[in-house]
Design a protein around this motif. Structure first.
Motif, PDB file in Angstrom:
ATOM      1  N   ASP A  48       0.412   2.699  -6.246  1.00  0.00           N
ATOM      2  CA  ASP A  48      -0.304   2.734  -5.062  1.00  0.00           C
ATOM      3  C   ASP A  48       0.136   3.334  -3.676  1.00  0.00           C
ATOM      4  O   ASP A  48       1.494   2.663  -3.382  1.00  0.00           O
ATOM      5  N   PRO A  49      -0.052   3.961  -2.954  1.00  0.00           N
ATOM      6  CA  PRO A  49       0.189   4.658  -1.908  1.00  0.00           C
ATOM      7  C   PRO A  49       0.094   3.871  -0.636  1.00  0.00           C
ATOM      8  O   PRO A  49      -0.411   4.439   0.436  1.00  0.00           O
ATOM      9  N   LEU A  50       0.721   2.799  -0.412  1.00  0.00           N
ATOM     10  CA  LEU A  50       0.215   2.007   0.795  1.00  0.00           C
ATOM     11  C   LEU A  50       0.530   2.548   2.143  1.00  0.00           C
ATOM     12  O   LEU A  50       0.137   2.483   2.871  1.00  0.00           O
ATOM     13  N   PRO A  51       1.959   3.050   1.989  1.00  0.00           N
ATOM     14  CA  PRO A  51       2.328   3.621   3.202  1.00  0.00           C
ATOM     15  C   PRO A  51       1.604   4.846   3.713  1.00  0.00           C
ATOM     16  O   PRO A  51       1.258   4.969   4.846  1.00  0.00           O
ATOM     17  N   LEU A  52       1.269   5.671   2.706  1.00  0.00           N
ATOM     18  CA  LEU A  52       0.329   6.688   3.009  1.00  0.00           C
ATOM     19  C   LEU A  52      -1.074   6.270   3.505  1.00  0.00           C
ATOM     20  O   LEU A  52      -1.758   6.737   4.505  1.00  0.00           O
ATOM     21  N   LEU A  53      -1.788   5.192   2.769  1.00  0.00           N
ATOM     22  CA  LEU A  53      -3.015   4.515   3.418  1.00  0.00           C
ATOM     23  C   LEU A  53      -2.822   4.106   5.059  1.00  0.00           C
ATOM     24  O   LEU A  53      -3.759   4.508   5.587  1.00  0.00           O
ATOM     25  N   GLY A  54      -1.688   3.533   5.165  1.00  0.00           N
ATOM     26  CA  GLY A  54      -1.507   3.210   6.593  1.00  0.00           C
ATOM     27  C   GLY A  54      -1.528   4.400   7.474  1.00  0.00           C
ATOM     28  O   GLY A  54      -2.083   4.449   8.666  1.00  0.00           O
ATOM     29  N   GLN A  55      -0.854   5.649   6.960  1.00  0.00           N
ATOM     30  CA  GLN A  55      -0.768   6.854   8.009  1.00  0.00           C
ATOM     31  C   GLN A  55      -2.227   7.386   8.063  1.00  0.00           C
ATOM     32  O   GLN A  55      -2.739   7.655   9.061  1.00  0.00           O
ATOM     33  N   ILE A  56      -2.931   7.353   7.004  1.00  0.00           N
ATOM     34  CA  ILE A  56      -4.195   7.928   7.152  1.00  0.00           C
ATOM     35  C   ILE A  56      -5.047   7.044   7.915  1.00  0.00           C
ATOM     36  O   ILE A  56      -5.822   7.520   8.698  1.00  0.00           O
ATOM     37  N   GLN A  57      -4.899   5.758   7.971  1.00  0.00           N
ATOM     38  CA  GLN A  57      -5.772   4.585   8.819  1.00  0.00           C
ATOM     39  C   GLN A  57      -5.480   5.143  10.492  1.00  0.00           C
ATOM     40  O   GLN A  57      -6.219   5.150  11.262  1.00  0.00           O
ATOM     41  N   GLN A  58      -3.977   5.430  10.657  1.00  0.00           N
ATOM     42  CA  GLN A  58      -3.669   5.430  11.938  1.00  0.00           C
ATOM     43  C   GLN A  58      -3.909   6.786  12.493  1.00  0.00           C
ATOM     44  O   GLN A  58      -4.416   6.819  13.577  1.00  0.00           O
ATOM     45  N   ARG A  59      -4.019   7.852  11.806  1.00  0.00           N
ATOM     46  CA  ARG A  59      -4.186   9.224  11.904  1.00  0.00           C
ATOM     47  C   ARG A  59      -5.688   9.612  12.292  1.00  0.00           C
ATOM     48  O   ARG A  59      -6.156  10.220  13.092  1.00  0.00           O
ATOM     49  N   TYR A  60      -6.524   8.956  11.036  1.00  0.00           N
ATOM     50  CA  TYR A  60      -7.925   9.487  11.269  1.00  0.00           C
ATOM     51  C   TYR A  60      -9.078   8.082  11.757  1.00  0.00           C
ATOM     52  O   TYR A  60     -10.028   8.419  11.983  1.00  0.00           O
ATOM     53  N   GLY A  61      -8.557   6.987  11.718  1.00  0.00           N
ATOM     54  CA  GLY A  61      -9.331   5.934  12.120  1.00  0.00           C
ATOM     55  C   GLY A  61     -10.395   5.784  11.110  1.00  0.00           C
ATOM     56  O   GLY A  61     -10.308   5.735   9.916  1.00  0.00           O
ATOM     57  N   SER A  62     -11.870   5.364  11.652  1.00  0.00           N
ATOM     58  CA  SER A  62     -12.758   5.186  10.909  1.00  0.00           C
ATOM     59  C   SER A  62     -13.300   6.365  10.379  1.00  0.00           C
ATOM     60  O   SER A  62     -14.568   6.426   9.578  1.00  0.00           O
ATOM     61  N   GLN A  63     -12.826   7.530  10.716  1.00  0.00           N
ATOM     62  CA  GLN A  63     -13.373   9.020  10.168  1.00  0.00           C
ATOM     63  C   GLN A  63     -13.185   8.959   8.720  1.00  0.00           C
ATOM     64  O   GLN A  63     -13.713   9.849   8.198  1.00  0.00           O
ATOM     65  N   VAL A  64     -12.225   8.355   8.120  1.00  0.00           N
ATOM     66  CA  VAL A  64     -11.808   8.242   6.809  1.00  0.00           C
ATOM     67  C   VAL A  64     -11.891   6.992   6.139  1.00  0.00           C
ATOM     68  O   VAL A  64     -11.203   6.138   6.667  1.00  0.00           O
ATOM     69  N   THR A  65     -13.279   6.663   5.105  1.00  0.00           N
ATOM     70  CA  THR A  65     -13.043   5.413   4.509  1.00  0.00           C
ATOM     71  C   THR A  65     -12.296   5.487   3.239  1.00  0.00           C
ATOM     72  O   THR A  65     -12.099   6.624   2.685  1.00  0.00           O
ATOM     73  N   ILE A  66     -11.830   4.554   2.812  1.00  0.00           N
ATOM     74  CA  ILE A  66     -10.723   4.345   1.649  1.00  0.00           C
ATOM     75  C   ILE A  66     -11.210   3.329   0.832  1.00  0.00           C
ATOM     76  O   ILE A  66     -11.442   2.082   1.128  1.00  0.00           O
ATOM     77  N   GLU A  67     -11.488   3.682  -0.519  1.00  0.00           N
ATOM     78  CA  GLU A  67     -12.108   2.693  -1.253  1.00  0.00           C
ATOM     79  C   GLU A  67     -11.351   3.028  -2.703  1.00  0.00           C
ATOM     80  O   GLU A  67     -11.469   4.076  -3.240  1.00  0.00           O
ATOM     81  N   TYR A  68     -10.824   2.047  -3.238  1.00  0.00           N
ATOM     82  CA  TYR A  68     -10.210   1.703  -4.461  1.00  0.00           C
ATOM     83  C   TYR A  68     -11.267   1.962  -5.698  1.00  0.00           C
ATOM     84  O   TYR A  68     -12.312   1.385  -5.798  1.00  0.00           O
ATOM     85  N   PRO A  73      -1.558  -0.600 -12.691  1.00  0.00           N
ATOM     86  CA  PRO A  73      -0.065  -0.045 -12.887  1.00  0.00           C
ATOM     87  C   PRO A  73      -0.134   1.443 -13.640  1.00  0.00           C
ATOM     88  O   PRO A  73      -0.701   1.443 -14.499  1.00  0.00           O
ATOM     89  N   GLY A  74       0.311   2.233 -12.750  1.00  0.00           N
ATOM     90  CA  GLY A  74       0.346   3.781 -13.312  1.00  0.00           C
ATOM     91  C   GLY A  74      -1.140   4.279 -13.284  1.00  0.00           C
ATOM     92  O   GLY A  74      -1.086   5.598 -13.691  1.00  0.00           O
ATOM     93  N   ASN A  75      -2.017   3.795 -12.908  1.00  0.00           N
ATOM     94  CA  ASN A  75      -3.379   4.444 -12.733  1.00  0.00           C
ATOM     95  C   ASN A  75      -4.142   4.060 -11.362  1.00  0.00           C
ATOM     96  O   ASN A  75      -4.634   2.987 -11.333  1.00  0.00           O
ATOM     97  N   ILE A  76      -3.896   4.734 -10.413  1.00  0.00           N
ATOM     98  CA  ILE A  76      -4.633   4.330  -9.121  1.00  0.00           C
ATOM     99  C   ILE A  76      -5.445   5.612  -8.763  1.00  0.00           C
ATOM    100  O   ILE A  76      -5.093   6.782  -8.834  1.00  0.00           O
ATOM    101  N   VAL A  77      -6.805   5.347  -8.317  1.00  0.00           N
ATOM    102  CA  VAL A  77      -7.779   6.106  -8.064  1.00  0.00           C
ATOM    103  C   VAL A  77      -8.339   5.531  -6.890  1.00  0.00           C
ATOM    104  O   VAL A  77      -8.695   4.347  -6.937  1.00  0.00           O
ATOM    105  N   ILE A  78      -8.302   6.673  -5.783  1.00  0.00           N
ATOM    106  CA  ILE A  78      -8.931   6.178  -4.471  1.00  0.00           C
ATOM    107  C   ILE A  78      -9.993   7.309  -3.983  1.00  0.00           C
ATOM    108  O   ILE A  78      -9.566   8.319  -3.979  1.00  0.00           O
ATOM    109  N   ASP A  79     -10.994   6.760  -3.505  1.00  0.00           N
ATOM    110  CA  ASP A  79     -12.018   7.725  -2.786  1.00  0.00           C
ATOM    111  C   ASP A  79     -11.866   7.686  -1.358  1.00  0.00           C
ATOM    112  O   ASP A  79     -11.793   6.543  -0.757  1.00  0.00           O
TER     113      ASP A  79
END
Length: 118
Positions: A48-68, A73-79
């Motif tokens: 689960d790339p939680l630090p990356l998700l924080g960076q994406i939200q900070q960098r792009y704001g509402s222009q990128v939506t994140i949906e699991y 464990p071992g299988n994370i898929v995010i749109d």
């Protein structure tokens, strides 16, 4: 994960497991910046790339939506979906509907994300 559609005309796969760790975030940002309004990147990872998700939200704001799509464990898929226009754009005057893109995204070589460069 075999029941998840990886290949769809509106969904672009990005398997981070095959990218060297030191290049992952740069590759992910580059991929996001090449997407156009309304397109989705389906991200696959082994953790689960939680630090990356924080960076994406900070960098792009509402222009990128994140949906699991999968969060096991071992299988994370995010749109990650690009949304440049406000959701209520239909009720907004035409001059206010100009794309947010200015100069080709966040320094990403003329691609699509159009973020304001935060």
């Amino acid at each position: 994960m075999s029941d998840l559609p990886m290949f769809d005309n509106a969904i672009f796969p990005f398997d981070a497991r095959g990218v060297a760790k030191r290049f992952r975030h740069a590759a992910i940002f580059g991929a996001l910046e090449s997407l156009e309004d309304g397109e989705t990147m389906r991200f696959v990872n082994d953790h689960d790339p939680l630090p990356l998700l924080g960076q994406i939200q900070q960098r792009y704001g509402s222009q990128v939506t994140i949906e699991y799509v999968a969060r096991e464990p071992g299988n994370i898929v995010i749109d990650f979906r690009i949304q440049l226009q406000p959701r209520d754009a239909e009720s907004t005057p035409a001059q206010a509907q100009a794309p947010a893109r200015q100069g080709g995204g966040c320094g990403g070589g003329g691609g699509g994300c159009g973020c304001s460069g935060h």
